[in-house]
Design an enzyme around this catalytic site. Structure first.
Site, PDB file in Angstrom:
ATOM      1  CD  GLU A   8     -11.553 -13.863  -0.937  1.00 41.52           C
ATOM      2  OE1 GLU A   8     -11.160 -12.675  -1.027  1.00 41.52           O
ATOM      3  OE2 GLU A   8     -11.565 -14.500   0.130  1.00 41.52           O
ATOM      4  N   GLY A  31      -9.049 -11.228  -3.283  1.00 40.95           N
ATOM      5  CA  GLY A  31     -10.427 -10.745  -3.419  1.00 40.95           C
ATOM      6  C   GLY A  31     -10.926 -10.814  -4.859  1.00 40.95           C
ATOM      7  CD  GLU A  54      -6.320 -13.879  -0.102  1.00 38.37           C
ATOM      8  OE1 GLU A  54      -5.763 -14.905  -0.534  1.00 38.37           O
ATOM      9  OE2 GLU A  54      -7.421 -13.470  -0.529  1.00 38.37           O
ATOM     10  CB  ALA A  87      -8.483  -6.562  -0.859  1.00 39.73           C
TER      11      ALA A  87
HETATM   12  C1  LIG Z   1     -15.222  -8.691  -3.375  1.00 43.39           C
HETATM   13  C2  LIG Z   1     -14.671  -8.667  -2.050  1.00 43.39           C
HETATM   14  C3  LIG Z   1     -13.186  -8.574  -1.997  1.00 43.39           C
HETATM   15  C4  LIG Z   1     -12.672  -8.410  -0.624  1.00 43.39           C
HETATM   16  C5  LIG Z   1     -11.333  -8.982  -0.448  1.00 43.39           C
HETATM   17  C6  LIG Z   1     -10.743  -8.878   0.941  1.00 43.39           C
HETATM   18  C7  LIG Z   1     -10.107 -10.116   1.396  1.00 43.39           C
HETATM   19  C8  LIG Z   1      -9.084 -10.687   0.452  1.00 43.39           C
HETATM   20  O1  LIG Z   1      -9.095 -12.067   0.632  1.00 43.39           O
HETATM   21  C9  LIG Z   1      -7.687 -10.076   0.734  1.00 43.39           C
HETATM   22  C10 LIG Z   1      -6.883  -9.784  -0.493  1.00 43.39           C
HETATM   23  O2  LIG Z   1      -7.354  -9.797  -1.608  1.00 43.39           O
HETATM   24  S1  LIG Z   1      -5.236  -9.379  -0.220  1.00 43.39           S
HETATM   25  C11 LIG Z   1      -4.577  -9.093  -1.850  1.00 43.39           C
HETATM   26  C12 LIG Z   1      -4.240 -10.356  -2.555  1.00 43.39           C
HETATM   27  N1  LIG Z   1      -3.574 -10.080  -3.820  1.00 43.39           N
HETATM   28  C13 LIG Z   1      -2.227 -10.104  -3.972  1.00 43.39           C
HETATM   29  O3  LIG Z   1      -1.493 -10.373  -3.055  1.00 43.39           O
HETATM   30  C14 LIG Z   1      -1.706  -9.808  -5.361  1.00 43.39           C
HETATM   31  C15 LIG Z   1      -0.814  -8.583  -5.350  1.00 43.39           C
HETATM   32  N2  LIG Z   1      -0.283  -8.278  -6.660  1.00 43.39           N
HETATM   33  C16 LIG Z   1       0.763  -8.968  -7.224  1.00 43.39           C
HETATM   34  O4  LIG Z   1       1.250  -9.942  -6.673  1.00 43.39           O
HETATM   35  C17 LIG Z   1       1.283  -8.490  -8.555  1.00 43.39           C
HETATM   36  O5  LIG Z   1       0.810  -7.178  -8.771  1.00 43.39           O
HETATM   37  C18 LIG Z   1       0.850  -9.378  -9.763  1.00 43.39           C
HETATM   38  C19 LIG Z   1       1.537 -10.727  -9.674  1.00 43.39           C
HETATM   39  C20 LIG Z   1      -0.673  -9.582  -9.792  1.00 43.39           C
HETATM   40  C21 LIG Z   1       1.243  -8.661 -11.086  1.00 43.39           C
HETATM   41  O6  LIG Z   1       2.595  -8.307 -11.082  1.00 43.39           O
HETATM   42  P1  LIG Z   1       3.170  -7.288 -12.177  1.00 43.39           P
HETATM   43  O7  LIG Z   1       2.640  -7.652 -13.521  1.00 43.39           O
HETATM   44  O8  LIG Z   1       4.627  -7.238 -11.951  1.00 43.39           O
HETATM   45  O9  LIG Z   1       2.480  -5.893 -11.815  1.00 43.39           O
HETATM   46  P2  LIG Z   1       2.853  -4.925 -10.581  1.00 43.39           P
HETATM   47  O10 LIG Z   1       3.894  -3.959 -10.956  1.00 43.39           O
HETATM   48  O11 LIG Z   1       3.053  -5.714  -9.326  1.00 43.39           O
HETATM   49  O12 LIG Z   1       1.437  -4.177 -10.409  1.00 43.39           O
HETATM   50  C22 LIG Z   1       1.082  -3.055 -11.167  1.00 43.39           C
HETATM   51  C23 LIG Z   1       0.543  -2.005 -10.228  1.00 43.39           C
HETATM   52  O13 LIG Z   1      -0.633  -2.537  -9.579  1.00 43.39           O
HETATM   53  C24 LIG Z   1      -0.482  -2.442  -8.178  1.00 43.39           C
HETATM   54  N3  LIG Z   1      -1.175  -3.561  -7.529  1.00 43.39           N
HETATM   55  C25 LIG Z   1      -1.233  -4.843  -7.933  1.00 43.39           C
HETATM   56  N4  LIG Z   1      -1.977  -5.570  -7.072  1.00 43.39           N
HETATM   57  C26 LIG Z   1      -2.388  -4.717  -6.112  1.00 43.39           C
HETATM   58  C27 LIG Z   1      -3.187  -4.884  -4.947  1.00 43.39           C
HETATM   59  N5  LIG Z   1      -3.761  -6.050  -4.611  1.00 43.39           N
HETATM   60  N6  LIG Z   1      -3.397  -3.809  -4.177  1.00 43.39           N
HETATM   61  C28 LIG Z   1      -2.888  -2.617  -4.493  1.00 43.39           C
HETATM   62  N7  LIG Z   1      -2.125  -2.402  -5.598  1.00 43.39           N
HETATM   63  C29 LIG Z   1      -1.875  -3.450  -6.385  1.00 43.39           C
HETATM   64  C30 LIG Z   1       1.020  -2.498  -7.948  1.00 43.39           C
HETATM   65  O14 LIG Z   1       1.351  -1.982  -6.681  1.00 43.39           O
HETATM   66  C31 LIG Z   1       1.514  -1.645  -9.105  1.00 43.39           C
HETATM   67  O15 LIG Z   1       1.315  -0.296  -8.800  1.00 43.39           O
HETATM   68  P3  LIG Z   1       2.591   0.727  -8.810  1.00 43.39           P
HETATM   69  O16 LIG Z   1       1.974   2.001  -8.337  1.00 43.39           O
HETATM   70  O17 LIG Z   1       3.018   0.732 -10.243  1.00 43.39           O
HETATM   71  O18 LIG Z   1       3.576   0.132  -7.895  1.00 43.39           O
END
Ligand SMILES: CCCCCCC[C@H](O)CC(=O)SCCNC(=O)CCNC(=O)[C@H](O)C(C)(C)COP(=O)([O-])OP(=O)([O-])OC[C@H]1O[C@@H](n2cnc3c(N)ncnc32)[C@H](O)[C@@H]1OP(=O)([O-])[O-]
Length: 257
Positions: free
Chosen positions: A111, A108, A131, A65
């Protein structure tokens, strides 16, 4: 219909939805999910579509998300607005839907993939529920669906530590049905989807409904449900056609009736 965050195509009888927010690794925000829901509603209503493939990019299926959209949400916003409840429409889509996952499928994103009927994974796929590292827990079925797929021990470890699983571990654990080279993933998913779409649509829909029932009920109830649907299939023209074609040694011509 033009969308800002997804690409939508028809490939014969298969609908293809590609998540397309490359700058945010396909992070799921309300606009993107609204578009996915709209595209799915279109495919559901389209009699010519027999199955759907949902995919992302080679780097990310979806990195969860959108944390930036969620970060300032209050409890009252989330509760009163029923945050993310409409996001799991994929799990209510009635036609077969395959997730083709390359790269990150986190939070998400994992999911969303698990809401599909099965997952084909690229060799570089990484699945996780991180999360906990953000001070929350999975909110769109992660604690429930992942546990049913991979069992308590692995699901608990992943949800409590945020550890990611690679594609091979995901296949061994039953989370994905097959692992493919990344550059063949979408083509293979489309081929599998096309094979499904060539069968009788009402029969593939009932089959999907019956397999899904296994997750929601006891064995005895599930087998009874399956029997009712199986009996009902003898009222279809496609059952007559499918079995006649076998006896006459020819290919069946299903008419979705
Ligand atoms: C279908 C229904 C779904 C509903 C879901 C709701 C409930 C769910 O359980 C809650 C979640 O998902 S909680 C979420 C759980 N997920 C996480 O905790 C994962 C969070 N992400 C990460 O840990 C890292 O990005 C990676 C390890 C995936 C990649 O690392 P890397 O290769 O070094 O790449 P990078 O440089 O890091 O990213 C490139 C750009 O993408 C951006 N961006 C990325 N993900 C984003 C996000 N979720 N958000 C916003 N932005 C996000 C990042 O900010 C950057 O933008 P900037 O403007 O250039 O700064």
């Amino acid at each position: 219909m033009a969308y800002d965050n997804i690409l939508v195509e028809k490939r014969g009888k298969v609908g293809l939805i590609t998540l397309n927010r490359p700058n945010a690794l396909n992070a799921l925000n309300s606009v993107l999910i609204g578009e996915v829901n709209e595209a799915l509603a279109g495919f559901e209503a389209d009699d010519k579509i027999g199955s759907v493939v949902l995919t992302g990019s080679e780097k990310a299926f979806a990195a969860g998300a959108d944390i930036k959209e969620m970060s300032s949400l209050t409890y009252m916003d989330a509760y009163k607005g029923d945050f993310i409840t409409s996001w799991d429409n994929v799990s209510r889509f009635r036609k077969p839907i395959i997730a083709a996952v390359a790269g990150y499928a986190l939070g998400g994103g994992c999911e969303l993939a698990m809401m599909c009927d099965f997952i084909l994974a690229g060799e570089n796929a990484r699945f996780g529920q991180p999360e906990i590292t953000l001070g929350v827990m999975p909110g769109a079925g992660g604690t429930q669906r992942l546990t049913r797929f991979v069992g308590k021990s692995k699901a608990m470890e992943m949800c409590l530590t945020g550890r990611m699983m690679d594609a091979q571990e995901a296949e061994r654990s039953g989370l994905v049905s097959r692992v493919l080279p990344v550059d063949e993933l979408v083509d293979e998913a489309l081929k599998v989807a096309e094979k499904i779409a060539d069968f009788s649509l009402p029969i593939t829909m009932m089959t999907k409904e019956s397999v899904n029932r296994a997750y929601e009920t006891t064995l005895a109830e599930g087998v009874r449900f399956e029997r009712r649907l199986f009996h009902a299939m003898f009222a279809s023209e496609d059952q007559k056609e499918g079995m006649a074609a076998f006896v006459e040694k020819r290919a069946p011509q299903f008419r979705n009736k």
